[in-house]
Design an enzyme around this catalytic site. Structure first.
Site, PDB file in Angstrom:
ATOM      1  N   SER A   1      33.503  29.680  31.841  1.00  0.00           N
ATOM      2  CA  SER A   1      32.150  30.218  31.808  1.00  0.00           C
ATOM      3  C   SER A   1      31.418  29.706  30.569  1.00  0.00           C
ATOM      4  O   SER A   1      31.269  28.501  30.396  1.00  0.00           O
ATOM      5  CB  SER A   1      32.209  31.745  31.867  1.00  0.00           C
ATOM      6  OG  SER A   1      30.952  32.312  32.147  1.00  0.00           O
TER       7      SER A   1
ATOM      8  N   GLU B   1      32.858  44.276  34.818  1.00  0.00           N
ATOM      9  CA  GLU B   1      31.594  44.078  35.529  1.00  0.00           C
ATOM     10  C   GLU B   1      31.676  42.964  36.552  1.00  0.00           C
ATOM     11  O   GLU B   1      30.830  42.873  37.445  1.00  0.00           O
ATOM     12  CB  GLU B   1      30.457  43.796  34.534  1.00  0.00           C
ATOM     13  CG  GLU B   1      30.627  42.521  33.726  1.00  0.00           C
ATOM     14  CD  GLU B   1      31.254  42.791  32.368  1.00  0.00           C
ATOM     15  OE1 GLU B   1      30.909  42.077  31.414  1.00  0.00           O
ATOM     16  OE2 GLU B   1      32.087  43.710  32.271  1.00  0.00           O
TER      17      GLU B   1
ATOM     18  N   HIS C   1      33.754  35.076  39.877  1.00  0.00           N
ATOM     19  CA  HIS C   1      33.766  34.777  38.452  1.00  0.00           C
ATOM     20  C   HIS C   1      34.707  35.753  37.762  1.00  0.00           C
ATOM     21  O   HIS C   1      34.268  36.732  37.149  1.00  0.00           O
ATOM     22  CB  HIS C   1      32.328  34.924  37.924  1.00  0.00           C
ATOM     23  CG  HIS C   1      32.017  34.111  36.710  1.00  0.00           C
ATOM     24  ND1 HIS C   1      31.932  32.739  36.729  1.00  0.00           N
ATOM     25  CD2 HIS C   1      31.757  34.478  35.420  1.00  0.00           C
ATOM     26  CE1 HIS C   1      31.622  32.294  35.526  1.00  0.00           C
ATOM     27  NE2 HIS C   1      31.513  33.333  34.705  1.00  0.00           N
TER      28      HIS C   1
END
Length: 315
Positions: A155, A253, A293
């Site tokens: 990322s 999250e 992700h």
């Protein structure tokens, strides 16, 4: 989104303030804590950042020269250790490999770059200077590095890895990005939002998007400097896959946002791959039909990337 962020900073009166220039004094090794025969925590007094930085190193138990793989964290690094060692099997995976895996600790929302200005939230960020000038001589001296280096990250860290490889092509033989967008221009709204969302002022990094410093940190524009390097990129599509029922507390999250984020990353990786092909620069790009992700996928792609990266480094 960028315009909105800039308006918010203007109304709040938190425009960048000038930073004092970093001193030219060399970084100083403070001490090394041996956590196991193959893992050490290194504490370095960084002249550029004016504080002590922890770097974890995975290394062979015996002596002998070996290459080094600098592996960067994501937007929210772990506390006290790299999230690579907290959320993946990186430590046992590299346990039998002749390579130093260098894991900087900290740098939330830093993009591992030299910020133009000190930030009220983050302080002094001069990560590029630390990673490319201060840290390598210490790693080579203390852990028998042979001067052959690669760099990768997930990322945010993958974006940074490509930036650093393009800006310092002499330093790295291979570069990897796991769910990373190496096109800074395409990622600009997400970069601005991610820094602001963590309480920082993104204008303190490279100034406003479109300024020369943004272009100077864009691997898509600097792609020619990647020629001759071994390049690895991986991405999912955002469609839930085999790891979605696993809970990774390091980034909860992602259970909600991991799909949409990976969809955007995938579009960027496709675009960047086309850019490389247009220049005739070979790259290994692993496109998965599913995957979000999240850390379990990054563990998978770390494993998948190593035959390519290890061969390039001679590990």
């Amino acid at each position: 989104m960028v315009a909105v962020a800039m308006l918010v900073f203007a109304l709040a009166g938190v425009w960048p303030t000038a930073a004092e220039p970093a001193t030219a004094t060399a970084a100083r090794l403070v001490h090394i804590e041996e956590r196991s025969p193959t893992r050490s925590a290194v504490f370095i007094d960084s002249a550029a950042m004016g504080r002590i930085i922890q770097v974890d190193v995975l290394h062979p138990a015996d002596g002998g020269a070996r290459p080094s793989y600098y592996l960067l964290d994501g937007l929210d690094p772990g506390a006290g250790q790299s999230t690579w060692t907290n959320a993946t099997d990186a430590e046992p995976f590299f346990g039998d490999k002749r390579v130093n895996v260098v894991l900087p600790v900290g740098g939330q929302a830093s993009y591992y770059t030299d910020w133009q200005q000190d930030d009220p939230r983050f302080g002094r960020y001069q990560w590029e200077t630390f990673l490319t000038a201060e840290l390598p001589p210490i790693i080579d001296a203390e852990f028998n590095g042979n001067g052959v280096n690669g760099i990768g990250g997930l990322s945010m860290g993958g974006n940074a890895a490509f930036i650093l490889a393009a800006r310092h092509p002499e330093l790295y033989r291979a570069v990897a990005g796991y769910s990373a967008c190496p096109d800074t221009g395409m990622a600009a709204p997400a970069i601005m939002f991610s820094v602001a969302n963590r309480g920082g002022n993104p204008l303190n990094m490279w100034g406003p998007p479109g300024s020369p410093e943004w272009g100077a940190h864009d691997p898509a524009l600097l792609a020619e400097r990647l020629r001759g390097k071994t390049i690895y990129l991986s991405t999912g599509t955002g469609i839930p896959g085999k790891h979605e029922l696993e809970i990774k507390p390091q980034l909860p999250e992602n259970l909600v946002f991991g799909g949409p984020i990976e969809t955007g990353v995938n579009a960027c990786v496709v675009s960047f791959g086309e850019r490389l092909r247009g220049l005739g620069i070979p790259a290994q790009i692993d496109h998965s039909l599913t995957g979000t992700h999240s850390w379990s996928y990054w563990q998978d792609t770390l494993h998948a990337s190593w035959p390519t990266l290890g061969a390039a480094l001679g590990a």
